[in-house]
Design an enzyme around this catalytic site. Structure first.
Site, PDB file in Angstrom:
ATOM      1  N   ASP A 416       0.965  -1.014  -0.237  1.00 35.72           N
ATOM      2  CA  ASP A 416       0.067  -0.551   0.118  1.00 35.72           C
ATOM      3  C   ASP A 416       0.864   1.622  -0.194  1.00 35.72           C
ATOM      4  O   ASP A 416       1.937   1.620   1.041  1.00 35.72           O
ATOM      5  CB  ASP A 416      -1.078  -0.170   0.813  1.00 35.72           C
ATOM      6  CG  ASP A 416      -1.597   1.184   0.942  1.00 35.72           C
ATOM      7  OD1 ASP A 416      -2.221   2.275   0.324  1.00 35.72           O
ATOM      8  OD2 ASP A 416      -2.982   0.798   2.090  1.00 35.72           O
ATOM      9  N   HIS A 417       0.290   1.960  -1.121  1.00 42.53           N
ATOM     10  CA  HIS A 417       1.276   3.231  -1.050  1.00 42.53           C
ATOM     11  C   HIS A 417       1.404   4.158  -0.560  1.00 42.53           C
ATOM     12  O   HIS A 417       1.992   5.236  -0.214  1.00 42.53           O
ATOM     13  CB  HIS A 417       1.755   3.843  -2.596  1.00 42.53           C
ATOM     14  CG  HIS A 417       3.033   4.462  -3.300  1.00 42.53           C
ATOM     15  ND1 HIS A 417       4.419   4.396  -2.559  1.00 42.53           N
ATOM     16  CD2 HIS A 417       3.445   4.893  -4.095  1.00 42.53           C
ATOM     17  CE1 HIS A 417       5.027   5.067  -3.024  1.00 42.53           C
ATOM     18  NE2 HIS A 417       4.729   5.721  -4.176  1.00 42.53           N
ATOM     19  N   ARG A 418       0.320   4.586   0.014  1.00 37.51           N
ATOM     20  CA  ARG A 418       0.123   5.344   1.627  1.00 37.51           C
ATOM     21  C   ARG A 418       0.787   5.040   2.263  1.00 37.51           C
ATOM     22  O   ARG A 418       0.951   6.040   3.613  1.00 37.51           O
ATOM     23  CB  ARG A 418      -1.811   5.295   1.498  1.00 37.51           C
ATOM     24  CG  ARG A 418      -2.513   5.252   0.400  1.00 37.51           C
ATOM     25  CD  ARG A 418      -4.558   5.303   1.054  1.00 37.51           C
ATOM     26  NE  ARG A 418      -3.991   3.548   1.924  1.00 37.51           N
ATOM     27  CZ  ARG A 418      -5.460   3.235   1.179  1.00 37.51           C
ATOM     28  NH1 ARG A 418      -6.755   3.762   1.675  1.00 37.51           N
ATOM     29  NH2 ARG A 418      -5.632   1.802   1.767  1.00 37.51           N
ATOM     30  N   ILE A 420       3.688   2.647   2.708  1.00 34.68           N
ATOM     31  CA  ILE A 420       5.119   1.618   2.458  1.00 34.68           C
ATOM     32  C   ILE A 420       5.388   2.919   1.124  1.00 34.68           C
ATOM     33  O   ILE A 420       5.081   3.011  -0.287  1.00 34.68           O
ATOM     34  CB  ILE A 420       4.790   0.409   2.473  1.00 34.68           C
ATOM     35  CG1 ILE A 420       4.751   0.279   3.653  1.00 34.68           C
ATOM     36  CG2 ILE A 420       6.516   0.343   2.069  1.00 34.68           C
ATOM     37  CD1 ILE A 420       4.485  -1.527   3.485  1.00 34.68           C
TER      38      ILE A 420
END
Length: 444
Positions: A416-418, A420
């Protein structure tokens, strides 16, 4: 003595009754399965706690049930009496027959009311739109059929009341199109296009020819739940996937030697590569706890988990299940290997409980046994990352002086780019790679 059979402790949440395995009058043994329920990615058979005769069934297929819910009434039989399975067909009293008939009447009445409501709703919709020249009179079934074959309903003249388009109208339209298409020459195919104008593209012609050569299969409850969750996760979570290959040459050499020694003592026990991967992931999660977290419901806080529970995705005939393994740091590789075999078999048989698939913090999806190079695993929310494992193979590796044959394991890490960023994603994969390349790092 009559007793009421209730749903035992199956964890939290409601489950759907998908199958009733006995009928009124059946003689049932202790531990014989009574019903099958599905929900929360689990399929569970509820066993009988008594020897007895089924006096009444209090549920029907499709009902929602939970812990403590009453499902049947039994007339108990002495537990010492041996019940022959071949005898479970008679003994339906007149009163029991009446109960069955009453249940059927109730069900028929309910269905009739639903049909009446649907018809009334459809009539009202038609009346509200009958002055609209662009409105097409057709039932939801006809609209689905038209959409499936790419048919523009406004091009069809209905044969029903008020020019209502019926299913027969669709069939006749398709037959007419097929006949015309087969008889048309290349010169007049443009005329065919005007006759049979579709919503999507000319590729739907193949759908027309296959109209009577299709089969519809109802999705299982597990597939519906999994599909909805995966779709929601893919849409709402900004996925990033890192791909890499890990050199497991030394690890596989060590694992094979150990299995040779273990087989001498017990041929049914075998160390699994996945067990080593679970230990490596567990170590990496301790080093980088953001991968073992979840976002709060308002997306304003990061919840770091102080425990590590790793789910392993298992492909079963009923759909994808994810049993969760706990306390991995306290278990040996051999213990984990045995648990993987046992739990995978339970999953395939549909014997997992809801508790077996709860409280996961990280998931591993392994397709190595099937065979693929790379894939993009979808995050299992509320988790923030998932590791995909593919099939290892021997590949040439340049060591600076010459090419060597090495056993390389393709891996895919979605996160999850939010939560990591890309750099941490690479560091996490490097941690796992270093451990699997030299398993001795686990004891440091």
């Amino acid at each position: 003595m009559n007793v009421t059979i209730n749903i035992p402790d199956i964890g939290e949440g409601e489950f759907e009754v998908t199958e009733i395995l006995v009928k009124v009058g059946d003689m049932v043994r202790i531990e014989q399965s009574l019903i099958t329920i599905e929900g929360n990615k689990a399929s569970i058979e509820i066993p009988s706690p008594y020897n007895g005769i089924v006096e009444d069934i209090l549920i029907i297929t499709g009902n929602k049930v939970k812990t403590g819910f009453s499902i049947m009434v039994f007339k108990t039989i002495d537990k010492n009496i041996n019940i022959d399975e071949n005898q479970q067909t008679s003994l339906i009293s007149n009163s029991n027959k009446q109960k069955c008939e009453d249940q059927d009447d109730l069900l028929i009445s309910k269905i009739t009311e639903e049909i009446k409501y649907t018809k009334d709703s459809e009539i009202k919709k038609i009346e509200n739109n009958e002055n609209n020249d662009t409105y097409v009179h057709a039932s939801p079934l006809v609209r689905r059929l038209a959409y499936k074959f790419g048919i523009d309903l406004s091009k069809i003249k209905g044969m029903g009341k008020k020019n209502r388009i019926l299913k027969e109208c669709i069939h006749n339209h398709i037959k007419q199109a097929i006949t015309f298409f087969e008889l048309s020459s290349n010169d007049n195919k443009n005329h065919y296009s005007n006759l049979y104008k579709v919503n999507h593209s000319s590729k739907n012609i193949s759908n027309i020819n296959n109209f009577n050569n299709i089969e519809e299969i109802k999705l299982s409850t597990i597939q519906k739940i999994s599909g909805n969750r995966l779709s929601n996760n893919w849409v709402t979570i900004p996925h990033v996937t890192h791909f890499d290959k890990i050199d497991i040459t030394n690890l596989e050499e060590f694992r094979n030697k150990q299995n040779i020694e273990i087989k001498k003592k017990d041929p049914n026990i075998k160390i699994n590569l996945l067990a080593f991967i679970m230990k490596a992931v567990n170590h990496a999660l301790i080093q980088m706890p953001r991968f073992n977290s979840s976002l709060s419901s308002d997306l304003q806080k990061l919840i770091l988990k102080k425990y590590i529970n790793i789910g392993i995705a298992v492909d079963t005939p009923k759909g994808l299940l994810v049993p969760v393994f706990k306390n991995i740091d306290k278990k040996s590789v051999l213990t984990l290997s045995m648990e993987l075999i046992n739990i995978s078999q339970e999953a395939i048989k549909g014997k997992l409980t809801a508790e077996d698939m709860q409280d996961g913090t990280f998931t591993i999806s392994s397709l190595g046994g099937i065979g693929t190079k790379f894939f993009t695993p979808i995050i299992n929310a509320p988790e923030v990352a998932i590791l995909g494992i593919s099939k290892f193979s021997i590949e040439p590796f340049w060591n600076g002086e010459k090419f060597l044959s090495r056993l390389m394991l393709p891996v895919s890490l979605s996160f999850d780019h939010r939560v990591i960023d890309g750099a941490d994603g690479a560091r996490f994969l490097n941690l796992i790679s270093n451990i699997l390349t030299d398993i001795r790092l686990l004891i440091i």
